[in-house]
Motif scaffolding. Structure first.
Motif, PDB file in Angstrom:
ATOM      1  N   PHE A  84       0.827  -1.203   0.000  1.00 15.72           N
ATOM      2  CA  PHE A  84       0.000   0.000   0.000  1.00 15.72           C
ATOM      3  C   PHE A  84       0.864   1.255   0.000  1.00 15.72           C
ATOM      4  O   PHE A  84       1.963   1.267   0.573  1.00 15.72           O
ATOM      5  N   GLY A  85       0.352   2.323  -0.594  1.00 18.62           N
ATOM      6  CA  GLY A  85       1.039   3.603  -0.558  1.00 18.62           C
ATOM      7  C   GLY A  85       2.461   3.482  -1.052  1.00 18.62           C
ATOM      8  O   GLY A  85       2.734   3.036  -2.173  1.00 18.62           O
ATOM      9  N   ALA A  86       3.408   3.879  -0.183  1.00 15.99           N
ATOM     10  CA  ALA A  86       4.820   3.805  -0.550  1.00 15.99           C
ATOM     11  C   ALA A  86       5.246   2.374  -0.830  1.00 15.99           C
ATOM     12  O   ALA A  86       6.188   2.142  -1.594  1.00 15.99           O
ATOM     13  N   GLY A  87       4.553   1.393  -0.225  1.00 10.38           N
ATOM     14  CA  GLY A  87       4.862  -0.010  -0.510  1.00 10.38           C
ATOM     15  C   GLY A  87       4.521  -0.380  -1.933  1.00 10.38           C
ATOM     16  O   GLY A  87       5.280  -1.088  -2.612  1.00 10.38           O
ATOM     17  N   ALA A  88       3.374   0.100  -2.425  1.00 11.77           N
ATOM     18  CA  ALA A  88       3.017  -0.127  -3.825  1.00 11.77           C
ATOM     19  C   ALA A  88       4.018   0.575  -4.739  1.00 11.77           C
ATOM     20  O   ALA A  88       4.456   0.011  -5.754  1.00 11.77           O
ATOM     21  N   ALA A  89       4.375   1.807  -4.383  1.00 13.25           N
ATOM     22  CA  ALA A  89       5.336   2.549  -5.198  1.00 13.25           C
ATOM     23  C   ALA A  89       6.682   1.840  -5.252  1.00 13.25           C
ATOM     24  O   ALA A  89       7.321   1.787  -6.310  1.00 13.25           O
ATOM     25  N   ASP A 112      -3.260 -13.742  -3.423  1.00 11.46           N
ATOM     26  CA  ASP A 112      -3.997 -13.085  -2.348  1.00 11.46           C
ATOM     27  C   ASP A 112      -3.288 -11.826  -1.845  1.00 11.46           C
ATOM     28  O   ASP A 112      -3.612 -11.318  -0.767  1.00 11.46           O
ATOM     29  N   SER A 113      -2.344 -11.318  -2.613  1.00 10.22           N
ATOM     30  CA  SER A 113      -1.722 -10.038  -2.266  1.00 10.22           C
ATOM     31  C   SER A 113      -2.718  -8.912  -2.565  1.00 10.22           C
ATOM     32  O   SER A 113      -3.748  -9.132  -3.217  1.00 10.22           O
ATOM     33  N   SER A 114      -2.403  -7.724  -2.107  1.00 13.84           N
ATOM     34  CA  SER A 114      -3.283  -6.589  -2.383  1.00 13.84           C
ATOM     35  C   SER A 114      -2.457  -5.324  -2.527  1.00 13.84           C
ATOM     36  O   SER A 114      -1.443  -5.140  -1.844  1.00 13.84           O
ATOM     37  N   PHE A 115      -2.903  -4.466  -3.422  1.00 12.88           N
ATOM     38  CA  PHE A 115      -2.227  -3.218  -3.735  1.00 12.88           C
ATOM     39  C   PHE A 115      -3.179  -2.047  -3.500  1.00 12.88           C
ATOM     40  O   PHE A 115      -4.386  -2.185  -3.662  1.00 12.88           O
ATOM     41  N   GLY A 116      -2.617  -0.901  -3.154  1.00  9.91           N
ATOM     42  CA  GLY A 116      -3.436   0.290  -2.988  1.00  9.91           C
ATOM     43  C   GLY A 116      -2.570   1.531  -3.004  1.00  9.91           C
ATOM     44  O   GLY A 116      -1.561   1.607  -2.304  1.00  9.91           O
ATOM     45  N   THR A 117      -2.944   2.505  -3.829  1.00  9.34           N
ATOM     46  CA  THR A 117      -2.221   3.783  -3.894  1.00  9.34           C
ATOM     47  C   THR A 117      -2.935   4.757  -2.957  1.00  9.34           C
ATOM     48  O   THR A 117      -3.623   5.678  -3.396  1.00  9.34           O
ATOM     49  N   LEU A 132      -5.065   6.980  -8.162  1.00  6.35           N
ATOM     50  CA  LEU A 132      -4.486   7.911  -7.198  1.00  6.35           C
ATOM     51  C   LEU A 132      -5.543   8.809  -6.574  1.00  6.35           C
ATOM     52  O   LEU A 132      -5.483   9.122  -5.380  1.00  6.35           O
ATOM     53  N   MET A 133      -6.534   9.214  -7.373  1.00  7.22           N
ATOM     54  CA  MET A 133      -7.578  10.107  -6.854  1.00  7.22           C
ATOM     55  C   MET A 133      -8.648   9.349  -6.066  1.00  7.22           C
ATOM     56  O   MET A 133      -9.192   9.874  -5.085  1.00  7.22           O
ATOM     57  N   LEU A 134      -8.939   8.128  -6.496  1.00 10.51           N
ATOM     58  CA  LEU A 134      -9.964   7.307  -5.846  1.00 10.51           C
ATOM     59  C   LEU A 134      -9.347   5.966  -5.462  1.00 10.51           C
ATOM     60  O   LEU A 134      -9.674   4.927  -6.029  1.00 10.51           O
ATOM     61  N   PRO A 135      -8.435   5.984  -4.507  1.00 13.90           N
ATOM     62  CA  PRO A 135      -7.703   4.750  -4.180  1.00 13.90           C
ATOM     63  C   PRO A 135      -8.614   3.675  -3.610  1.00 13.90           C
ATOM     64  O   PRO A 135      -9.603   3.961  -2.935  1.00 13.90           O
ATOM     65  N   ARG A 136      -8.267   2.429  -3.930  1.00 11.71           N
ATOM     66  CA  ARG A 136      -9.036   1.291  -3.437  1.00 11.71           C
ATOM     67  C   ARG A 136      -8.101   0.098  -3.339  1.00 11.71           C
ATOM     68  O   ARG A 136      -7.020   0.091  -3.918  1.00 11.71           O
ATOM     69  N   ARG A 137      -8.539  -0.881  -2.587  1.00 10.10           N
ATOM     70  CA  ARG A 137      -7.750  -2.096  -2.455  1.00 10.10           C
ATOM     71  C   ARG A 137      -7.900  -2.940  -3.725  1.00 10.10           C
ATOM     72  O   ARG A 137      -9.026  -3.221  -4.159  1.00 10.10           O
ATOM     73  N   ILE A 138      -6.809  -3.336  -4.313  1.00  2.19           N
ATOM     74  CA  ILE A 138      -6.809  -4.116  -5.547  1.00  2.19           C
ATOM     75  C   ILE A 138      -6.177  -5.472  -5.255  1.00  2.19           C
ATOM     76  O   ILE A 138      -5.021  -5.553  -4.841  1.00  2.19           O
ATOM     77  N   GLY A 139      -6.931  -6.531  -5.434  1.00  2.00           N
ATOM     78  CA  GLY A 139      -6.410  -7.874  -5.200  1.00  2.00           C
ATOM     79  C   GLY A 139      -5.425  -8.297  -6.269  1.00  2.00           C
ATOM     80  O   GLY A 139      -5.311  -7.670  -7.327  1.00  2.00           O
ATOM     81  N   GLY A 140      -4.714  -9.358  -5.989  1.00  2.00           N
ATOM     82  CA  GLY A 140      -3.674  -9.820  -6.901  1.00  2.00           C
ATOM     83  C   GLY A 140      -4.165 -10.111  -8.296  1.00  2.00           C
ATOM     84  O   GLY A 140      -3.503  -9.763  -9.285  1.00  2.00           O
ATOM     85  N   LEU A 151      -4.572  -5.513 -14.584  1.00  2.00           N
ATOM     86  CA  LEU A 151      -4.286  -4.106 -14.845  1.00  2.00           C
ATOM     87  C   LEU A 151      -2.861  -3.880 -15.348  1.00  2.00           C
ATOM     88  O   LEU A 151      -2.579  -2.873 -15.992  1.00  2.00           O
ATOM     89  N   GLY A 152      -1.963  -4.791 -15.026  1.00  2.00           N
ATOM     90  CA  GLY A 152      -0.572  -4.631 -15.417  1.00  2.00           C
ATOM     91  C   GLY A 152       0.328  -4.174 -14.283  1.00  2.00           C
ATOM     92  O   GLY A 152       1.501  -3.862 -14.509  1.00  2.00           O
ATOM     93  N   LEU A 153      -0.208  -4.138 -13.054  1.00  2.00           N
ATOM     94  CA  LEU A 153       0.615  -3.789 -11.909  1.00  2.00           C
ATOM     95  C   LEU A 153       1.576  -4.924 -11.549  1.00  2.00           C
ATOM     96  O   LEU A 153       2.625  -4.692 -10.957  1.00  2.00           O
ATOM     97  N   VAL A 154       1.181  -6.133 -11.890  1.00  2.00           N
ATOM     98  CA  VAL A 154       1.939  -7.330 -11.549  1.00  2.00           C
ATOM     99  C   VAL A 154       2.370  -8.031 -12.831  1.00  2.00           C
ATOM    100  O   VAL A 154       1.590  -8.161 -13.776  1.00  2.00           O
ATOM    101  N   ASP A 155       3.611  -8.494 -12.877  1.00  2.00           N
ATOM    102  CA  ASP A 155       4.126  -9.179 -14.057  1.00  2.00           C
ATOM    103  C   ASP A 155       3.940 -10.687 -13.986  1.00  2.00           C
ATOM    104  O   ASP A 155       3.816 -11.352 -15.009  1.00  2.00           O
ATOM    105  N   SER A 156       3.937 -11.222 -12.772  1.00  2.00           N
ATOM    106  CA  SER A 156       3.770 -12.661 -12.601  1.00  2.00           C
ATOM    107  C   SER A 156       2.938 -12.907 -11.347  1.00  2.00           C
ATOM    108  O   SER A 156       3.299 -12.444 -10.258  1.00  2.00           O
TER     109      SER A 156
END
Length: 263
Positions: free
Chosen positions: A113-118, A131-136, A166-174, A180-185
């Motif tokens: 999340f946040g800086a962790g996602a960055a 079962d990971s999760s991302f959030g900006t 970034l404007m409407l952050p939400r929890r995004i599952g793996g 979306l392309g946040l994860v490569d594998s």
């Protein structure tokens, strides 16, 4: 394998021949990033990039979490110069990843999340558990984002989609993060590190000069990434002085909803 870690330090280092494993080590706070961790992480990445033996890096988190973001408990009122120093310490981590010639793989279990996602997105490859999760989630405390998020996020998913997250952050599952392309594998739960290490082993076997050239050639989007980092620092300096930031931190600590007033 030799282990050069210190159990109570902010990071753990594993020297695995040509592979360097760096683990964020604040599991009691889901590896939230404070200034000592930022400094230790930047120094570890820089040292690995300068080590002729190392040919690939893996960054992960301890205790079943990648990184829950910036440590809000340390976000006290600061002067503009103090905020600039703090923000630049975070950007030093990203500069080390981007300027370094060696590929960096993120192994994500649990929250990023946040800086962790960055941090994850700043890496050259992101391996994540289903079962990971991302959030900006920067706006939750009245901030806009840093650690290269304004370069890495639009580079992966496009400007329009990045603006929405970034404007409407939400929890995004793996699964969605992969789409979306946040994860490569995307891999099974509990196997992200093993998978990332296997990928890094393949990179270790590759031609270092060619990999460095690929990283360099594809590392600069339309806007120079390092200009983005400079702008992010100045945004942090301005926003840290705002009433909205103070309210965001107070709301987080009080476990209530923040009420932002735009000042």
């Amino acid at each position: 394998m030799s282990n050069a870690s210190i159990d109570d330090g902010p990071i753990l280092l594993d020297h695995r021949g040509a592979l360097r494993l760096i683990t964020l080590n604040r599991p009691h706070l889901r590896n939230a990033i404070d200034v000592p961790l930022r400094t230790a992480l930047a120094e570890a990445i820089e040292a690995a990039m300068d080590d002729d033996i190392v040919r690939a890096l893996v960054i992960t988190g301890s205790g079943g979490a990648f990184c829950s973001g910036g440590d809000i408990s340390t976000m006290d009122p600061l002067t503009p110069d103090q905020v600039r120093t703090r923000a630049q310490a975070a950007q030093r981590v990203v500069r080390a990843i981007w300027k370094g010639a060696k590929p960096v793989v993120a192994a994500v279990e649990g929250p990023a999340f946040g800086a962790g996602a960055a941090l994850a997105l700043a890496c050259d490859r992101v391996v994540a558990a289903r079962d990971s999760s991302f959030g900006t989630t920067f706006t939750a405390v009245g901030l806009a984002g840093d650690m290269g998020i304004f370069a890495s996020l639009p580079a992966r998913i496009g400007v329009a989609a990045a603006k929405q997250l970034l404007m409407l952050p939400r929890r995004i599952g793996g699964e969605e993060a992969s789409r979306l392309g946040l994860v490569d594998s995307l891999v099974d739960s509990g196997t992200a590190l093993d998978s990332a290490l296997a990928d890094a082993d393949r990179l270790v076997q590759g031609p270092p000069l060619a990999l460095a050239a690929i990283k360099s050639q594809l590392g600069t989007p339309e806007r120079n990434r390092f200009d983005v980092l400079d702008d992010e620092v100045e945004n942090q300096v301005t926003l840290w002085q705002s009433d909205d930031f103070a309210e965001g931190v107070a709301a987080f600590r009080g476990k209530r909803t923040a009420h932002f007033r735009g000042r």
